[in-house]
Scaffold this motif. Structure first.
Motif, PDB file in Angstrom:
ATOM      1  N   THR A 111       0.820  -1.206   0.000  1.00  0.00           N
ATOM      2  CA  THR A 111       0.000   0.000   0.000  1.00  0.00           C
ATOM      3  C   THR A 111       0.858   1.261   0.000  1.00  0.00           C
ATOM      4  OG1 THR A 111      -1.663  -1.223   1.270  1.00  0.00           O
ATOM      5  CG2 THR A 111      -1.925   1.164   1.168  1.00  0.00           C
ATOM      6  N   HIS A 112       1.948   1.239   0.756  1.00  0.00           N
ATOM      7  CA  HIS A 112       2.801   2.416   0.891  1.00  0.00           C
ATOM      8  C   HIS A 112       4.247   2.071   0.535  1.00  0.00           C
ATOM      9  CE1 HIS A 112      -0.634   3.772   3.171  1.00  0.00           C
ATOM     10  NE2 HIS A 112      -0.446   2.812   4.056  1.00  0.00           N
ATOM     11  N   ASP A 160       1.806  -2.355  -8.790  1.00  0.00           N
ATOM     12  CA  ASP A 160       0.625  -1.643  -8.308  1.00  0.00           C
ATOM     13  C   ASP A 160      -0.589  -2.564  -8.269  1.00  0.00           C
ATOM     14  OD1 ASP A 160      -1.305   0.219  -7.737  1.00  0.00           O
ATOM     15  OD2 ASP A 160      -1.104   1.331  -9.607  1.00  0.00           O
ATOM     16  N   GLU A 161      -1.388  -2.435  -7.201  1.00  0.00           N
ATOM     17  CA  GLU A 161      -2.575  -3.272  -7.038  1.00  0.00           C
ATOM     18  C   GLU A 161      -3.803  -2.718  -7.758  1.00  0.00           C
ATOM     19  OE1 GLU A 161      -2.593  -0.653  -3.248  1.00  0.00           O
ATOM     20  OE2 GLU A 161      -1.167  -1.397  -4.739  1.00  0.00           O
ATOM     21  N   LEU A 186       0.230  -3.751   3.887  1.00  0.00           N
ATOM     22  CA  LEU A 186      -1.070  -3.993   3.263  1.00  0.00           C
ATOM     23  C   LEU A 186      -2.165  -3.342   4.105  1.00  0.00           C
ATOM     24  CD1 LEU A 186      -1.968  -5.383   0.706  1.00  0.00           C
ATOM     25  CD2 LEU A 186      -2.258  -7.496   1.974  1.00  0.00           C
ATOM     26  N   GLU A 187      -2.821  -2.334   3.523  1.00  0.00           N
ATOM     27  CA  GLU A 187      -3.948  -1.661   4.158  1.00  0.00           C
ATOM     28  C   GLU A 187      -5.040  -1.450   3.130  1.00  0.00           C
ATOM     29  OE1 GLU A 187      -3.420   1.457   7.310  1.00  0.00           O
ATOM     30  OE2 GLU A 187      -1.515   1.731   6.257  1.00  0.00           O
ATOM     31  N   ASP A 189      -7.181   0.553   0.661  1.00  0.00           N
ATOM     32  CA  ASP A 189      -7.045   1.758  -0.148  1.00  0.00           C
ATOM     33  C   ASP A 189      -7.775   1.504  -1.466  1.00  0.00           C
ATOM     34  OD1 ASP A 189      -6.288   4.306  -0.788  1.00  0.00           O
ATOM     35  OD2 ASP A 189      -4.196   3.855  -1.166  1.00  0.00           O
ATOM     36  N   HIS A 190      -7.814   2.493  -2.329  1.00  0.00           N
ATOM     37  CA  HIS A 190      -8.475   2.383  -3.641  1.00  0.00           C
ATOM     38  C   HIS A 190      -9.925   1.922  -3.488  1.00  0.00           C
ATOM     39  CE1 HIS A 190      -4.551   3.060  -5.219  1.00  0.00           C
ATOM     40  NE2 HIS A 190      -4.083   1.869  -4.945  1.00  0.00           N
ATOM     41  N   LEU A 197     -10.610  -4.664   2.437  1.00  0.00           N
ATOM     42  CA  LEU A 197      -9.239  -5.169   2.460  1.00  0.00           C
ATOM     43  C   LEU A 197      -9.167  -6.588   1.907  1.00  0.00           C
ATOM     44  CD1 LEU A 197      -6.258  -4.946   3.285  1.00  0.00           C
ATOM     45  CD2 LEU A 197      -6.920  -5.647   5.601  1.00  0.00           C
ATOM     46  N   ILE A 200      -8.521  -6.737  -1.739  1.00  0.00           N
ATOM     47  CA  ILE A 200      -7.122  -6.474  -2.091  1.00  0.00           C
ATOM     48  C   ILE A 200      -6.268  -7.697  -1.790  1.00  0.00           C
ATOM     49  CG2 ILE A 200      -5.124  -4.998  -1.639  1.00  0.00           C
ATOM     50  CD1 ILE A 200      -7.065  -2.778  -0.853  1.00  0.00           C
ATOM     51  N   HIS A 331      -2.677   8.936   1.847  1.00  0.00           N
ATOM     52  CA  HIS A 331      -3.365   7.975   2.711  1.00  0.00           C
ATOM     53  C   HIS A 331      -2.985   8.346   4.150  1.00  0.00           C
ATOM     54  CE1 HIS A 331      -4.019   4.202   4.888  1.00  0.00           C
ATOM     55  NE2 HIS A 331      -4.729   3.748   3.865  1.00  0.00           N
ATOM     56  N   THR A 361     -10.132   7.471  -2.985  1.00  0.00           N
ATOM     57  CA  THR A 361     -10.535   6.926  -1.690  1.00  0.00           C
ATOM     58  C   THR A 361     -10.801   8.039  -0.690  1.00  0.00           C
ATOM     59  OG1 THR A 361      -9.140   4.997  -2.126  1.00  0.00           O
ATOM     60  CG2 THR A 361      -9.862   5.311   0.131  1.00  0.00           C
TER      61      THR A 361
END
Length: 449
Positions: A111-112, A160-161, A186-187, A189-190, A197, A200, A331, A361
């Protein structure tokens, strides 16, 4: 061969355009959001970028249209491609078939920290003489470009997810088939793409399924990541962090100096970056680089020469001892860690945070309850209430008090800073877009006082 790229000014699609140009392909493209640094790179490469999505941009017809994931049904150019039966493909699929096939791919997901970690990893390999190719969602200052083919089998890619295209809803990274994979964190997002979650995590597990059994996965021991591996993992793993295979101990609280430990080896890194989050990014990059033969000692030396990444706590200028920084944080976790990193560096100097909640988001209000806490370490906060934001930022002011103000224009923020900013202040501007050129406007306003 002539390809036309729809959505060419996004960091991924722009990087893809640069790779295609390097392959000797004629490249043109269309977009509505044309701003630096990507617009500058495309112009330097001689790539023709057209404003908007006019069907006329596709006449005469190119050999292939490459679709960015921002393209949707109803877009005039998309409808023209479909109606005329022009051949088209997604960006990730084009990349997989034309660049990544047969190469040792090192993917950086999470995520980051993807952009910074990818930049660190590419630089470590470059410093070791391995001349990697790369495609990164930013501009590493050590390279001055977002993408290049490289001269060896090694290729570093920001994995990128986000979804692939309007006709392929898998995450982009499923196409890349990395041999070395980093999962940073992993958090959720999007929210415009994923319901929760778990959605994702499902995509991340699709990625895990593609890593060969002779490959390597590098990640911290984190609940959300561990849940992915509980679905099945067929690849050796190395764990980052406390009690893991790879550990990092701060020797300076701002993260500018730290010791790395792996098995019976140690090395000290002294570098220009700051923050615990960047120490974690560095640890992941060092571990991944070791998988392709770079020693811990050599990786530490490379990091000491790492300059930084544009728009990642980038110092844009200084006027009257007032520094203005640009950062991509959007985020709450990234906002908090960026502010914490700068706070550790500047000590008691006044930290002014300027934030544009611009991500899809954030605009949907998913993170509104966490936003105030992410800004808690700033002494002064100025928030931009864009018309596209579907909730009121005034609730943040209620949580943080009178040192927070909400503005409905970029010029309003600039005017406020022109009046308020004093010598020694550190102004941190955070947005995942161009923010109306606010950084330069602030510097000019301060200089005109």
């Amino acid at each position: 061969m002539h390809i036309h790229i729809l959505g060419i000014c996004g960091t991924f699609m722009g990087g893809l355009a640069l790779l295609a140009r390097e392959l000797g392909i004629t490249v043109s493209g269309s977009d509505t959001n044309v701003y630096p640094p990507m617009s500058d790179q495309l112009a330097s490469a001689g790539i023709d970028v057209m404003e908007g999505y006019e069907p006329a941009h596709l006449e005469p017809a190119p050999d292939l249209v490459v679709m960015g994931n921002a393209m949707t049904r109803g877009n005039p150019a998309v409808e023209y491609v479909l109606n005329k039966g022009l051949p088209y493909v997604s960006g990730p699929q084009w990349l997989a078939e034309n660049v990544l096939r047969g190469r040792w791919v090192l993917g950086v997901s999470g995520t980051h920290g993807k952009t910074t970690t990818s930049s660190l990893l590419a630089w470590i390999l470059e410093h070791a003489g391995m001349s990697p190719g790369f495609l990164i969602g930013g501009v590493p200052d050590n390279f001055g470009e977002t993408a290049r083919l490289g001269n060896t089998p090694f290729f570093v890619i920001e994995a990128d997810e986000y979804d692939t295209a309007f006709f392929d809803k898998r995450s982009k990274f499923v196409h890349y088939q990395p041999r070395t994979l980093i999962i940073n964190n992993l958090e959720f997002d999007h929210a415009d793409i994923f319901d929760d979650l778990a959605a994702i995590q499902k995509q991340v597990h699709h990625l895990v399924r593609t890593v060969p059994s002779e490959g390597l996965i590098v990640s911290p021991q984190e609940k959300a990541i561990d849940q992915v591996f509980e679905m099945g993992c067929w690849t050796p793993r190395q764990i980052l962090g406390h009690d893991g295979d790879w550990q990092a101990d701060l020797l300076n609280k701002d993260g500018s100096e730290f010791e790395v430990r792996f098995e019976d080896q140690t090395a000290i890194v002294r570098w220009n970056m700051l923050g615990q989050h960047n120490v974690s990014n560095a640890l992941a990059a060092i571990a991944a680089a070791r998988h392709v033969g770079v020693t811990l000692e050599h990786a530490a030396k490379a990091l000491s020469e790492f300059v930084g990444v544009k728009r990642r706590l980038e110092l844009r200028g200084e006027v009257d001892n007032i520094r203005v920084y640009d950062d991509f944080a959007h985020h709450p976790t990234a906002i908090a860690t960026t502010i914490a990193g700068l706070r550790a560096r500047i000590g008691n100097r006044k930290l002014v945070a300027v934030l544009e909640p611009r991500s899809n988001t954030m605009k949907m209000g998913v993170h509104q309850d966490a936003l105030a806490q992410s800004l808690i370490q700033a002494d002064r906060v100025l928030l931009f209430q864009d018309a596209g934001l579907k909730w009121s930022l005034k609730q943040v002011t209620e949580s943080l008090g009178d040192h927070v103000s909400v503005h409905d224009s970029v010029d309003g923020i600039v005017t406020a800073l022109q009046k308020e900013a004093g010598q020694g202040d550190e102004i941190l501007v955070m947005s995942n877009g161009g923010f109306g050129g606010i950084h330069q406007k602030i510097l000019e306003a301060l200089a005109s006082r």
